[in-house]
Design a protein around this motif. Structure first.
Motif, mmCIF file in Angstrom:
data_model
loop_
_atom_site.group_PDB
_atom_site.id
_atom_site.type_symbol
_atom_site.label_atom_id
_atom_site.label_comp_id
_atom_site.label_asym_id
_atom_site.label_seq_id
_atom_site.Cartn_x
_atom_site.Cartn_y
_atom_site.Cartn_z
ATOM 1 N N SER A 82 -4.563 8.239 -4.516
ATOM 2 C CA SER A 82 -3.227 8.829 -4.675
ATOM 3 C C SER A 82 -2.199 8.074 -3.842
ATOM 4 C CB SER A 82 -3.233 10.304 -4.256
ATOM 5 O OG SER A 82 -4.091 11.043 -5.075
ATOM 6 N N MET A 110 -2.390 5.003 -2.844
ATOM 7 C CA MET A 110 -2.214 3.676 -3.423
ATOM 8 C C MET A 110 -1.349 3.742 -4.683
ATOM 9 S SD MET A 110 -5.991 2.063 -2.502
ATOM 10 C CE MET A 110 -6.180 1.287 -4.047
ATOM 11 N N ALA A 111 -1.539 4.760 -5.491
ATOM 12 C CA ALA A 111 -0.737 4.912 -6.703
ATOM 13 C C ALA A 111 0.738 5.133 -6.363
ATOM 14 C CB ALA A 111 -1.258 6.069 -7.544
ATOM 15 N N LEU A 112 0.986 5.819 -5.251
ATOM 16 C CA LEU A 112 2.360 6.061 -4.799
ATOM 17 C C LEU A 112 2.915 4.894 -3.973
ATOM 18 C CD1 LEU A 112 1.938 9.796 -3.741
ATOM 19 C CD2 LEU A 112 3.172 8.926 -5.759
ATOM 20 N N ARG A 113 2.097 3.865 -3.821
ATOM 21 C CA ARG A 113 2.445 2.677 -3.040
ATOM 22 C C ARG A 113 2.739 3.005 -1.572
ATOM 23 N NH1 ARG A 113 2.168 -1.312 -6.522
ATOM 24 N NH2 ARG A 113 2.957 -1.089 -8.628
ATOM 25 N N ARG A 114 2.036 4.008 -1.065
ATOM 26 C CA ARG A 114 2.158 4.366 0.349
ATOM 27 C C ARG A 114 0.982 3.827 1.147
ATOM 28 N NH1 ARG A 114 2.879 10.463 0.833
ATOM 29 N NH2 ARG A 114 3.176 9.897 3.006
ATOM 30 N N ALA A 115 0.054 3.155 0.449
ATOM 31 C CA ALA A 115 -1.114 2.571 1.110
ATOM 32 C C ALA A 115 -1.633 1.415 0.270
ATOM 33 C CB ALA A 115 -2.204 3.624 1.285
ATOM 34 N N THR A 116 -2.399 0.555 0.930
ATOM 35 C CA THR A 116 -3.085 -0.540 0.243
ATOM 36 C C THR A 116 -4.583 -0.375 0.491
ATOM 37 O OG1 THR A 116 -3.104 -2.051 2.130
ATOM 38 C CG2 THR A 116 -1.120 -2.050 0.736
ATOM 39 N N ARG A 117 -5.358 -1.314 -0.034
ATOM 40 C CA ARG A 117 -6.810 -1.277 0.197
ATOM 41 C C ARG A 117 -7.150 -1.420 1.670
ATOM 42 N NH1 ARG A 117 -9.557 -5.799 -3.011
ATOM 43 N NH2 ARG A 117 -10.279 -5.847 -0.896
ATOM 44 N N THR A 176 -5.282 -0.158 4.248
ATOM 45 C CA THR A 176 -4.721 0.920 5.067
ATOM 46 C C THR A 176 -5.842 1.804 5.606
ATOM 47 O OG1 THR A 176 -2.731 0.941 3.690
ATOM 48 C CG2 THR A 176 -3.139 2.889 5.062
#
Length: 156
Positions: A126, A128-135, A137
């Motif tokens: 979730s 990553m989909a919201l671009r608040r994390a990467t692989r 993070t």
């Protein structure tokens, strides 16, 4: 209500309170403090010994001890395979959670352990989909361990 039932209820409420504290701490600091986790582990082991003596039944406490050991060993293997994955606090918390889950049964242990990974993965995906994390993070896993355990116990 029997004395045993009342004791089990009190222990579960205490574990819930400890779990809520750990969720907040781990979410904020990515730490599961020894000063909280280790006393909880020691208290549970002591309570299992008392239960075995008081009830004359060693099956459930033995299963709980084996479950705690098994889940901690699994998390330790994950920690050893990647230092940037699981932390030492997760391994110690796994022992506590394994004790509590296996006390309810092997199925509860497996369900709670699996739920932690499923919930953690859904959270990470979730973000990553919201671009608040990467692989790469770092995400606190303790909260998902605790929530997964609570769900499994609630279902049991």
């Amino acid at each position: 209500m029997t004395l045993h039932f009342a004791a089990v209820l009190i222990v579960h409420l205490a574990l819930a309170a400890v779990g809520l504290c750990l969720i907040v701490i781990d979410a904020r600091s990515h730490r599961l403090p020894n000063r909280i986790v280790l006393p909880a582990l020691g208290a549970l082991i002591l309570l299992l010994i008392v239960e075995a003596i008081m009830t004359g039944d060693g099956e459930r406490p033995t299963r709980a001890l084996l479950g705690g050991l098994a889940l901690a060993a699994f998390y330790a293997m994950l920690r050893l395979s990647s230092r940037q994955g699981m932390g030492g606090g997760d391994v110690k918390l796994a022992a506590v959670i394994g004790l509590a889950l296996a006390w309810h049964g092997w199925q509860t242990l497996l369900l709670g352990a699996a739920a932690a990974f499923l919930l953690g993965a859904l959270h990470a995906l979730s973000l990553m989909a919201l671009r608040r994390a990467t692989r790469h993070t770092r995400i606190a896993f303790g909260p998902w361990m605790i929530i997964g355990a609570a769900l499994a116990i609630g279902i049991a």
